[in-house]
Design a protein around this motif. Sequence first.
Motif, PDB file in Angstrom:
ATOM      1  N   ASN A 147      72.970  63.247  31.028  1.00  0.00           N
ATOM      2  CA  ASN A 147      72.555  62.160  30.022  1.00  0.00           C
ATOM      3  C   ASN A 147      73.865  61.319  29.925  1.00  0.00           C
ATOM      4  O   ASN A 147      75.123  61.577  30.322  1.00  0.00           O
ATOM      5  CB  ASN A 147      72.160  63.186  28.752  1.00  0.00           C
ATOM      6  N   THR A 148      73.294  60.120  29.411  1.00  0.00           N
ATOM      7  CA  THR A 148      74.369  58.931  29.524  1.00  0.00           C
ATOM      8  C   THR A 148      74.752  58.904  27.986  1.00  0.00           C
ATOM      9  O   THR A 148      74.252  59.627  26.817  1.00  0.00           O
ATOM     10  CB  THR A 148      74.008  57.730  29.648  1.00  0.00           C
ATOM     11  N   LEU A 149      75.582  58.026  27.299  1.00  0.00           N
ATOM     12  CA  LEU A 149      75.827  57.717  26.280  1.00  0.00           C
ATOM     13  C   LEU A 149      75.226  56.455  25.655  1.00  0.00           C
ATOM     14  O   LEU A 149      74.969  55.527  26.369  1.00  0.00           O
ATOM     15  CB  LEU A 149      77.319  57.645  25.938  1.00  0.00           C
ATOM     16  N   ASN A 150      74.884  56.593  24.352  1.00  0.00           N
ATOM     17  CA  ASN A 150      74.262  55.218  23.817  1.00  0.00           C
ATOM     18  C   ASN A 150      75.439  54.344  23.138  1.00  0.00           C
ATOM     19  O   ASN A 150      76.658  54.709  23.404  1.00  0.00           O
ATOM     20  CB  ASN A 150      73.312  55.570  22.892  1.00  0.00           C
ATOM     21  N   GLY A 151      74.961  53.382  22.691  1.00  0.00           N
ATOM     22  CA  GLY A 151      75.755  52.263  22.219  1.00  0.00           C
ATOM     23  C   GLY A 151      76.784  52.698  21.176  1.00  0.00           C
ATOM     24  O   GLY A 151      77.869  52.398  20.754  1.00  0.00           O
ATOM     25  N   LYS A 152      76.343  53.964  20.265  1.00  0.00           N
ATOM     26  CA  LYS A 152      77.196  54.482  19.309  1.00  0.00           C
ATOM     27  C   LYS A 152      78.057  55.714  19.862  1.00  0.00           C
ATOM     28  O   LYS A 152      78.444  56.576  19.052  1.00  0.00           O
ATOM     29  CB  LYS A 152      76.309  55.165  18.344  1.00  0.00           C
ATOM     30  N   ASN A 153      78.071  55.855  21.282  1.00  0.00           N
ATOM     31  CA  ASN A 153      79.036  56.880  21.938  1.00  0.00           C
ATOM     32  C   ASN A 153      78.509  58.475  21.661  1.00  0.00           C
ATOM     33  O   ASN A 153      79.002  59.139  21.366  1.00  0.00           O
ATOM     34  CB  ASN A 153      80.251  56.780  21.406  1.00  0.00           C
ATOM     35  N   LYS A 154      77.075  58.438  21.342  1.00  0.00           N
ATOM     36  CA  LYS A 154      76.296  59.601  21.365  1.00  0.00           C
ATOM     37  C   LYS A 154      75.525  59.881  22.566  1.00  0.00           C
ATOM     38  O   LYS A 154      75.112  58.687  23.156  1.00  0.00           O
ATOM     39  CB  LYS A 154      75.529  59.561  20.088  1.00  0.00           C
ATOM     40  N   PRO A 155      75.101  61.143  22.681  1.00  0.00           N
ATOM     41  CA  PRO A 155      74.088  61.455  23.813  1.00  0.00           C
ATOM     42  C   PRO A 155      73.075  60.552  23.699  1.00  0.00           C
ATOM     43  O   PRO A 155      72.109  60.512  22.634  1.00  0.00           O
ATOM     44  CB  PRO A 155      73.902  62.944  23.750  1.00  0.00           C
ATOM     45  N   PHE A 156      72.391  60.095  24.730  1.00  0.00           N
ATOM     46  CA  PHE A 156      71.257  59.181  24.695  1.00  0.00           C
ATOM     47  C   PHE A 156      69.990  59.802  24.285  1.00  0.00           C
ATOM     48  O   PHE A 156      69.752  60.950  24.890  1.00  0.00           O
ATOM     49  CB  PHE A 156      70.787  58.397  26.101  1.00  0.00           C
ATOM     50  N   ASN A 157      69.386  59.381  23.209  1.00  0.00           N
ATOM     51  CA  ASN A 157      67.954  60.079  22.716  1.00  0.00           C
ATOM     52  C   ASN A 157      68.151  61.499  22.606  1.00  0.00           C
ATOM     53  O   ASN A 157      67.302  62.429  23.026  1.00  0.00           O
ATOM     54  CB  ASN A 157      66.764  59.817  23.749  1.00  0.00           C
TER      55      ASN A 157
END
Length: 199
Positions: A147-157
């Motif tokens: 998984n990638t990171l979202n804009g908040k530097n958290k795991p995406f979804n």
Amino acid sequence: MSLSKILGIKKENEITYKLLNEFISNFNKNNLIHIYGGEESGKTTFALKLTELNPDKVFIYIDTYYSVTNINNENVILLRNNNINVIYDFLNKIDKNMCDCVILDAYSNLLNEEDKWNDKTYITMEDNLKKIYSLCVKKNCTLILLNTLNGKNKPFNKNNYLIANTYAEFLLSEYNHINNSILITPIKAINTKSKRIYF
């Protein structure tokens, strides 16, 4: 303590993967492992090395970004697709116990053919994950979800379903191309210390 632990007997569904054995000794074959990190954090490199170091295991590698051009390991089946229907049909056709591990690279790009990015996308992605993980359990194989990171530097979804069904979770960071090392931080695992793994 159970007799099987005293005698060192492993359960039929228990499995160990080199590279992950620093953090997980044995886990049930039906478990979900969530591995995430930012761009260029070594997720794909880590996953491909995992297949290479475990030639006695059979892997299905699902490349949703079409970035893996070829895999030379004979123990890996490569599927380059991000359509949930194609992926589901492919996994559904394999025999139970044929595959040890499905690696989904990456969850953040798992969509339906008609999907457009909106508020419903996250619900659709959660439904897609349910379909794939349920099928992995049915086929008796581990699911490793990259998984990638979202804009908040958290795991995406990182939804409730993913949280509830994740056996172990790792953050990959500080990938060094020169000395082939990745810093792995266990978020949800037995070993809670970060380690730099060299391969």
